[in-house]
Write a protein that holds these residues in place. Sequence first.
Motif, mmCIF file in Angstrom:
data_model
loop_
_atom_site.group_PDB
_atom_site.id
_atom_site.type_symbol
_atom_site.label_atom_id
_atom_site.label_comp_id
_atom_site.label_asym_id
_atom_site.label_seq_id
_atom_site.Cartn_x
_atom_site.Cartn_y
_atom_site.Cartn_z
ATOM 1 N N ALA A 38 48.948 52.094 41.942
ATOM 2 C CA ALA A 38 49.007 51.273 43.151
ATOM 3 C C ALA A 38 47.928 51.650 44.165
ATOM 4 O O ALA A 38 47.555 50.841 45.021
ATOM 5 C CB ALA A 38 50.380 51.392 43.800
ATOM 6 N N GLY A 60 46.752 39.127 50.106
ATOM 7 C CA GLY A 60 48.192 39.282 50.005
ATOM 8 C C GLY A 60 48.841 38.382 48.977
ATOM 9 O O GLY A 60 50.067 38.185 49.011
ATOM 10 N N THR A 68 46.127 48.260 37.135
ATOM 11 C CA THR A 68 44.699 48.384 37.424
ATOM 12 C C THR A 68 43.990 49.290 36.435
ATOM 13 O O THR A 68 42.903 48.972 35.938
ATOM 14 C CB THR A 68 44.511 48.915 38.854
ATOM 15 O OG1 THR A 68 45.055 47.967 39.779
ATOM 16 C CG2 THR A 68 43.050 49.145 39.170
ATOM 17 N N ALA A 116 42.455 38.161 45.578
ATOM 18 C CA ALA A 116 43.894 37.903 45.732
ATOM 19 C C ALA A 116 44.592 39.053 46.441
ATOM 20 O O ALA A 116 45.436 38.838 47.323
ATOM 21 C CB ALA A 116 44.524 37.656 44.367
ATOM 22 N N SER A 117 44.246 40.284 46.076
ATOM 23 C CA SER A 117 44.921 41.442 46.687
ATOM 24 C C SER A 117 44.618 41.531 48.177
ATOM 25 O O SER A 117 45.501 41.856 48.975
ATOM 26 C CB SER A 117 44.503 42.737 45.981
ATOM 27 O OG SER A 117 43.148 43.061 46.247
ATOM 28 N N LYS A 118 43.383 41.237 48.559
ATOM 29 C CA LYS A 118 43.010 41.307 49.970
ATOM 30 C C LYS A 118 43.689 40.210 50.793
ATOM 31 O O LYS A 118 43.874 40.364 52.005
ATOM 32 C CB LYS A 118 41.493 41.213 50.132
ATOM 33 C CG LYS A 118 40.720 42.346 49.476
ATOM 34 C CD LYS A 118 41.124 43.707 50.008
ATOM 35 C CE LYS A 118 40.320 44.829 49.370
ATOM 36 N NZ LYS A 118 40.772 46.175 49.814
ATOM 37 N N LEU A 140 41.160 39.222 41.101
ATOM 38 C CA LEU A 140 42.201 40.168 41.506
ATOM 39 C C LEU A 140 41.862 40.816 42.843
ATOM 40 O O LEU A 140 42.745 41.033 43.681
ATOM 41 C CB LEU A 140 42.390 41.234 40.430
ATOM 42 C CG LEU A 140 43.101 40.769 39.162
ATOM 43 C CD1 LEU A 140 42.886 41.778 38.038
ATOM 44 C CD2 LEU A 140 44.592 40.594 39.422
ATOM 45 N N HIS A 141 40.590 41.133 43.032
ATOM 46 C CA HIS A 141 40.169 41.736 44.303
ATOM 47 C C HIS A 141 40.448 40.790 45.463
ATOM 48 O O HIS A 141 41.053 41.175 46.471
ATOM 49 C CB HIS A 141 38.679 42.070 44.245
ATOM 50 C CG HIS A 141 38.106 42.469 45.569
ATOM 51 N ND1 HIS A 141 38.332 43.699 46.136
ATOM 52 C CD2 HIS A 141 37.331 41.771 46.464
ATOM 53 C CE1 HIS A 141 37.725 43.769 47.310
ATOM 54 N NE2 HIS A 141 37.118 42.621 47.534
ATOM 55 N N ASP A 182 41.633 50.883 43.813
ATOM 56 C CA ASP A 182 40.925 49.681 44.264
ATOM 57 C C ASP A 182 40.095 49.185 43.087
ATOM 58 O O ASP A 182 39.063 49.766 42.748
ATOM 59 C CB ASP A 182 40.032 50.013 45.454
ATOM 60 C CG ASP A 182 39.381 48.774 46.066
ATOM 61 O OD1 ASP A 182 38.928 47.908 45.294
ATOM 62 O OD2 ASP A 182 39.314 48.680 47.307
ATOM 63 N N GLU A 194 50.114 37.488 45.157
ATOM 64 C CA GLU A 194 50.679 38.278 44.060
ATOM 65 C C GLU A 194 50.040 37.845 42.745
ATOM 66 O O GLU A 194 50.515 36.937 42.066
ATOM 67 C CB GLU A 194 52.195 38.109 43.988
ATOM 68 C CG GLU A 194 52.858 39.068 43.001
ATOM 69 C CD GLU A 194 54.358 38.882 42.913
ATOM 70 O OE1 GLU A 194 54.962 39.402 41.959
ATOM 71 O OE2 GLU A 194 54.930 38.212 43.805
ATOM 72 N N THR A 220 48.349 39.286 39.013
ATOM 73 C CA THR A 220 48.254 40.404 38.069
ATOM 74 C C THR A 220 47.495 39.946 36.829
ATOM 75 O O THR A 220 47.450 38.758 36.504
ATOM 76 C CB THR A 220 49.646 40.897 37.640
ATOM 77 O OG1 THR A 220 50.380 39.790 37.072
ATOM 78 C CG2 THR A 220 50.419 41.472 38.806
#
Length: 278
Positions: free
Chosen positions: A17, A122, A185, A118-120, A115-116, A20, A124, A126
């Motif tokens: 988790a 917020g 990751t 999307a994660s920034k 993925l980068h 990065d 979800e 995968t």
Amino acid sequence: MRDIENELRAAGEMSDAELDIAQLALALSACDRPDLSRDLYRAHLNELVEAAAAALGTSRAAPCQVAAGVLSGVMAGRFRYLGDAETYDDPRNANLAHVIDRRKGLPVTLGILYLHVASKLGLEMTGLNFPGHFVLRLRGPDEAVVLDPFNGGQTLTSADLLAMLRGVEGPDARLTPENCEAVGTRDILLRLENNILSRAIRAGDFARARDVVTRMIWFAPGRAGLRFELGRLEVHAGHMGAAADAFATCIDLATGLGEMRIAGMAEEALRRLKTRLN
């Protein structure tokens, strides 16, 4: 290279988790491009996030199909990120910095960019444990959709996934829950590097293969199979002492993880190696 090694080793001590994905993929890119100025690529990663944020607006809580369409519109539309179908085996396709330069790459490399972003934002999202072709799952408040980063972020149905799977495993293949399990990751980065590793081995470049396995071990030190592969490559290079150490470490790791098949393979390899040394 020492700084890159330290960065990857530090990642090896982190939980999944905490990793990065894009920054580590850039560090892996720099292993093959020591003069790389990563600040330029970090700035581009920020540009992708800002563009997607502006395009999404309040759509982050919208149905998955809407959010997926906006993401693909930014990534494949505005920034022209698409799969390299013409020169798929070009080694640059597995190097994130080259992918950013060329706007094309492998499914997994392009997936790392999605993925980068999307994660920034917020969202979800995968990666999935799908064989042969890396795909992504985006979950929303109402449903989930699967995206193909190689083909412009298009959404995939179960029928599409089955057709893709049969293209890899044959006409009798069946979709299983395992095919659609989320992967972390670290596993995605290992999948990225496995593309480089397999190409090096096919080309007979075992020195490069050894370098790639070594850096995989830096950020995934608990993977017993990597130690076994390193042992084999050390034998090929004539480094018998290093090979013995790699096989012994593999045995300890695999035994502790209950991976007895790998432990047995390493024990047999170590036994044969000691016979040669005697």
